[in-house]
Design an enzyme around this catalytic site. Sequence first.
Site, PDB file in Angstrom:
ATOM      1  N   LYS A  35       0.827  -1.214   0.000  1.00  0.00           N
ATOM      2  CA  LYS A  35       0.000   0.000   0.000  1.00  0.00           C
ATOM      3  C   LYS A  35       0.862   1.265   0.000  1.00  0.00           C
ATOM      4  O   LYS A  35       0.618   2.185  -0.780  1.00  0.00           O
ATOM      5  CB  LYS A  35      -0.930   0.031   1.224  1.00  0.00           C
ATOM      6  CG  LYS A  35      -1.893  -1.140   1.311  1.00  0.00           C
ATOM      7  CD  LYS A  35      -2.795  -1.041   2.523  1.00  0.00           C
ATOM      8  CE  LYS A  35      -2.065  -1.003   3.841  1.00  0.00           C
ATOM      9  NZ  LYS A  35      -1.293  -2.244   4.144  1.00  0.00           N
ATOM     10  N   ARG A  37      -9.077   1.236   9.335  1.00  0.00           N
ATOM     11  CA  ARG A  37      -8.685  -0.143   9.633  1.00  0.00           C
ATOM     12  C   ARG A  37      -9.739  -0.863  10.455  1.00  0.00           C
ATOM     13  O   ARG A  37      -9.546  -2.033  10.802  1.00  0.00           O
ATOM     14  CB  ARG A  37      -7.376  -0.137  10.431  1.00  0.00           C
ATOM     15  CG  ARG A  37      -6.116  -0.518   9.640  1.00  0.00           C
ATOM     16  CD  ARG A  37      -4.949  -0.366  10.603  1.00  0.00           C
ATOM     17  NE  ARG A  37      -3.746  -1.043  10.247  1.00  0.00           N
ATOM     18  CZ  ARG A  37      -2.740  -0.520   9.558  1.00  0.00           C
ATOM     19  NH1 ARG A  37      -2.839   0.675   9.036  1.00  0.00           N
ATOM     20  NH2 ARG A  37      -1.631  -1.199   9.382  1.00  0.00           N
ATOM     21  N   ARG A  91      11.712  -5.468   4.699  1.00  0.00           N
ATOM     22  CA  ARG A  91      11.467  -4.029   4.418  1.00  0.00           C
ATOM     23  C   ARG A  91      12.498  -3.145   5.130  1.00  0.00           C
ATOM     24  O   ARG A  91      12.811  -3.357   6.302  1.00  0.00           O
ATOM     25  CB  ARG A  91      10.061  -3.663   4.885  1.00  0.00           C
ATOM     26  CG  ARG A  91       9.767  -2.167   4.803  1.00  0.00           C
ATOM     27  CD  ARG A  91       8.291  -1.867   4.844  1.00  0.00           C
ATOM     28  NE  ARG A  91       7.647  -2.202   6.086  1.00  0.00           N
ATOM     29  CZ  ARG A  91       6.324  -2.112   6.289  1.00  0.00           C
ATOM     30  NH1 ARG A  91       5.518  -1.699   5.314  1.00  0.00           N
ATOM     31  NH2 ARG A  91       5.818  -2.435   7.449  1.00  0.00           N
ATOM     32  N   ARG A 121      11.939  -1.389  10.804  1.00  0.00           N
ATOM     33  CA  ARG A 121      10.965  -1.030  11.838  1.00  0.00           C
ATOM     34  C   ARG A 121      10.899  -2.121  12.912  1.00  0.00           C
ATOM     35  O   ARG A 121      10.968  -3.299  12.599  1.00  0.00           O
ATOM     36  CB  ARG A 121       9.576  -0.857  11.198  1.00  0.00           C
ATOM     37  CG  ARG A 121       9.418   0.482  10.499  1.00  0.00           C
ATOM     38  CD  ARG A 121       8.187   0.577   9.647  1.00  0.00           C
ATOM     39  NE  ARG A 121       6.981  -0.005  10.235  1.00  0.00           N
ATOM     40  CZ  ARG A 121       5.800  -0.040   9.608  1.00  0.00           C
ATOM     41  NH1 ARG A 121       5.671   0.476   8.398  1.00  0.00           N
ATOM     42  NH2 ARG A 121       4.760  -0.573  10.193  1.00  0.00           N
ATOM     43  N   ARG A 139       0.382  -8.766  13.554  1.00  0.00           N
ATOM     44  CA  ARG A 139      -0.252  -7.712  12.739  1.00  0.00           C
ATOM     45  C   ARG A 139      -1.140  -8.326  11.666  1.00  0.00           C
ATOM     46  O   ARG A 139      -2.202  -7.786  11.350  1.00  0.00           O
ATOM     47  CB  ARG A 139       0.819  -6.823  12.106  1.00  0.00           C
ATOM     48  CG  ARG A 139       1.364  -5.815  13.109  1.00  0.00           C
ATOM     49  CD  ARG A 139       2.692  -5.253  12.684  1.00  0.00           C
ATOM     50  NE  ARG A 139       2.627  -4.559  11.432  1.00  0.00           N
ATOM     51  CZ  ARG A 139       3.658  -4.392  10.623  1.00  0.00           C
ATOM     52  NH1 ARG A 139       4.842  -4.904  10.924  1.00  0.00           N
ATOM     53  NH2 ARG A 139       3.512  -3.722   9.514  1.00  0.00           N
TER      54      ARG A 139
HETATM   55  P1  ADP Z   1       1.700  -1.548   7.564  1.00  0.00           P
HETATM   56  O1  ADP Z   1       2.964  -1.263   6.869  1.00  0.00           O
HETATM   57  O2  ADP Z   1       1.571  -2.839   8.235  1.00  0.00           O
HETATM   58  O3  ADP Z   1       0.497  -1.283   6.700  1.00  0.00           O
HETATM   59  P2  ADP Z   1       1.372   0.863   9.137  1.00  0.00           P
HETATM   60  O4  ADP Z   1       2.576   1.686   9.027  1.00  0.00           O
HETATM   61  O5  ADP Z   1       0.166   1.239   8.335  1.00  0.00           O
HETATM   62  O6  ADP Z   1       1.752  -0.643   8.853  1.00  0.00           O
HETATM   63  O7  ADP Z   1       0.907   0.762  10.657  1.00  0.00           O
HETATM   64  C1  ADP Z   1       1.819   0.469  11.692  1.00  0.00           C
HETATM   65  C2  ADP Z   1       1.060   0.390  13.010  1.00  0.00           C
HETATM   66  O8  ADP Z   1       0.453   1.667  13.302  1.00  0.00           O
HETATM   67  C3  ADP Z   1      -0.100  -0.591  13.047  1.00  0.00           C
HETATM   68  O9  ADP Z   1       0.335  -1.921  13.353  1.00  0.00           O
HETATM   69  C4  ADP Z   1      -0.955   0.008  14.173  1.00  0.00           C
HETATM   70  O10 ADP Z   1      -0.409  -0.255  15.453  1.00  0.00           O
HETATM   71  C5  ADP Z   1      -0.813   1.504  13.911  1.00  0.00           C
HETATM   72  N1  ADP Z   1      -1.856   1.995  12.999  1.00  0.00           N
HETATM   73  C6  ADP Z   1      -1.686   2.494  11.750  1.00  0.00           C
HETATM   74  N2  ADP Z   1      -2.852   2.853  11.207  1.00  0.00           N
HETATM   75  C7  ADP Z   1      -3.813   2.569  12.130  1.00  0.00           C
HETATM   76  C8  ADP Z   1      -5.231   2.692  12.164  1.00  0.00           C
HETATM   77  N3  ADP Z   1      -5.919   3.168  11.110  1.00  0.00           N
HETATM   78  N4  ADP Z   1      -5.880   2.293  13.288  1.00  0.00           N
HETATM   79  C9  ADP Z   1      -5.215   1.834  14.355  1.00  0.00           C
HETATM   80  N5  ADP Z   1      -3.883   1.674  14.379  1.00  0.00           N
HETATM   81  C10 ADP Z   1      -3.168   2.031  13.287  1.00  0.00           C
HETATM   82  P1  ADP Z   2       2.314  -1.839   3.178  1.00  0.00           P
HETATM   83  O1  ADP Z   2       2.300  -0.327   3.181  1.00  0.00           O
HETATM   84  O2  ADP Z   2       1.079  -2.423   2.561  1.00  0.00           O
HETATM   85  O3  ADP Z   2       2.630  -2.412   4.520  1.00  0.00           O
HETATM   86  P2  ADP Z   2       4.832  -1.555   1.703  1.00  0.00           P
HETATM   87  O4  ADP Z   2       4.517  -0.685   0.534  1.00  0.00           O
HETATM   88  O5  ADP Z   2       5.570  -0.929   2.831  1.00  0.00           O
HETATM   89  O6  ADP Z   2       3.495  -2.292   2.219  1.00  0.00           O
HETATM   90  O7  ADP Z   2       5.645  -2.812   1.140  1.00  0.00           O
HETATM   91  C1  ADP Z   2       6.150  -3.827   2.012  1.00  0.00           C
HETATM   92  C2  ADP Z   2       7.507  -4.305   1.494  1.00  0.00           C
HETATM   93  O8  ADP Z   2       7.315  -4.997   0.255  1.00  0.00           O
HETATM   94  C3  ADP Z   2       8.511  -3.196   1.195  1.00  0.00           C
HETATM   95  O9  ADP Z   2       9.784  -3.673   1.533  1.00  0.00           O
HETATM   96  C4  ADP Z   2       8.389  -2.977  -0.322  1.00  0.00           C
HETATM   97  O10 ADP Z   2       9.616  -2.532  -0.899  1.00  0.00           O
HETATM   98  C5  ADP Z   2       8.038  -4.375  -0.812  1.00  0.00           C
HETATM   99  N1  ADP Z   2       7.100  -4.363  -1.959  1.00  0.00           N
HETATM  100  C6  ADP Z   2       6.045  -3.544  -2.152  1.00  0.00           C
HETATM  101  N2  ADP Z   2       5.378  -3.870  -3.288  1.00  0.00           N
HETATM  102  C7  ADP Z   2       6.041  -4.930  -3.819  1.00  0.00           C
HETATM  103  C8  ADP Z   2       5.836  -5.730  -5.011  1.00  0.00           C
HETATM  104  N3  ADP Z   2       4.817  -5.496  -5.846  1.00  0.00           N
HETATM  105  N4  ADP Z   2       6.707  -6.728  -5.243  1.00  0.00           N
HETATM  106  C9  ADP Z   2       7.728  -6.971  -4.388  1.00  0.00           C
HETATM  107  N5  ADP Z   2       7.968  -6.270  -3.255  1.00  0.00           N
HETATM  108  C10 ADP Z   2       7.134  -5.251  -2.970  1.00  0.00           C
END
Ligand code: ADP
Ligand code: ADP
Length: 217
Positions: free
Chosen positions: A15, A90, A129, A162, A173
């Site tokens: 995302k 979420r 990541r 992270r 998660r």
């Molecule tokens: P991911 O890369 O898994 O999508 P995020 O960076 O979006 O992770 O979120 C990291 C953490 O921040 C989540 O595991 C949660 O603890 C918190 N968080 C992020 N967005 C939300 C939300 N909309 N509601 C509640 N907690 C959130």
């Molecule tokens: P989210 O925000 O949904 O948690 P991220 O965009 O942070 O996901 O992506 C998670 C990890 O996967 C990062 O290390 C990113 O570089 C890698 N990644 C994202 N999209 C792809 C893809 N289409 N193919 C392979 N690796 C990917």
Amino acid sequence: MPTFIVLLGPPGVGKGTQAKILAETLGLPHVSSGDLFRENIKNQTELGQLAQSFMNKGELVPDDVTIGMIRARLSLPDCRQGALLDGFPRTIPQAEALERLLAEFGGRVNHVPYITADESVLIARLTGRWTCRAHGHIFHEKNNPPKIPGICDLDGSELYQRDDDKNETVVRRIQVYFTQTAPLVEYYRKQGRLSEINGAQPIDSVTADLMAALKNK
Ligand code: ADP
Ligand code: ADP
């Protein structure tokens, strides 16, 4: 009319990566709840301290705190034209609060691309990541490596792993996603706003599918 797009999908599906690309292509601000929480942690705000205790365990931050933070962000002038939401909503209460909030701004959630991939793909992506300290730019040690290991290609800042990308937190998660966030798929499907996107493809193929789905809606 402003355009609000919600990127839905499990942790690690891509995302954030896609949001950064689409934000530039569509000229919309990228609003990431995770980035906003990490910004608050870095600046040692009260909100950051509260959020950190939940984030470290892989749990969701309580809805009232999260909704308040997003309300403040979406109230800034750059969101008058709309926004690309990543990581919010979420939970169902967050989605309902978002509807009410956007109605105040004369908008609504226009599109919900739902990006999917198998759990094994998610785990491999999250545990590999690397994130940029300065602006949250996203890399992967194998799939999308930086030119110089440990350094962000875009701004030269340090890359770090992270705390919540460690294996045991990652598993939690993903569980939290299935119990608390997955119900949003049906919520938005019923409203006819959902498009399913295969996230288990190379980054540029996912972007192409997203752009095609957004044009169709
Ligand atoms: P991911 O890369 O898994 O999508 P995020 O960076 O979006 O992770 O979120 C990291 C953490 O921040 C989540 O595991 C949660 O603890 C918190 N968080 C992020 N967005 C939300 C939300 N909309 N509601 C509640 N907690 C959130
Ligand atoms: P989210 O925000 O949904 O948690 P991220 O965009 O942070 O996901 O992506 C998670 C990890 O996967 C990062 O290390 C990113 O570089 C890698 N990644 C994202 N999209 C792809 C893809 N289409 N193919 C392979 N690796 C990917």
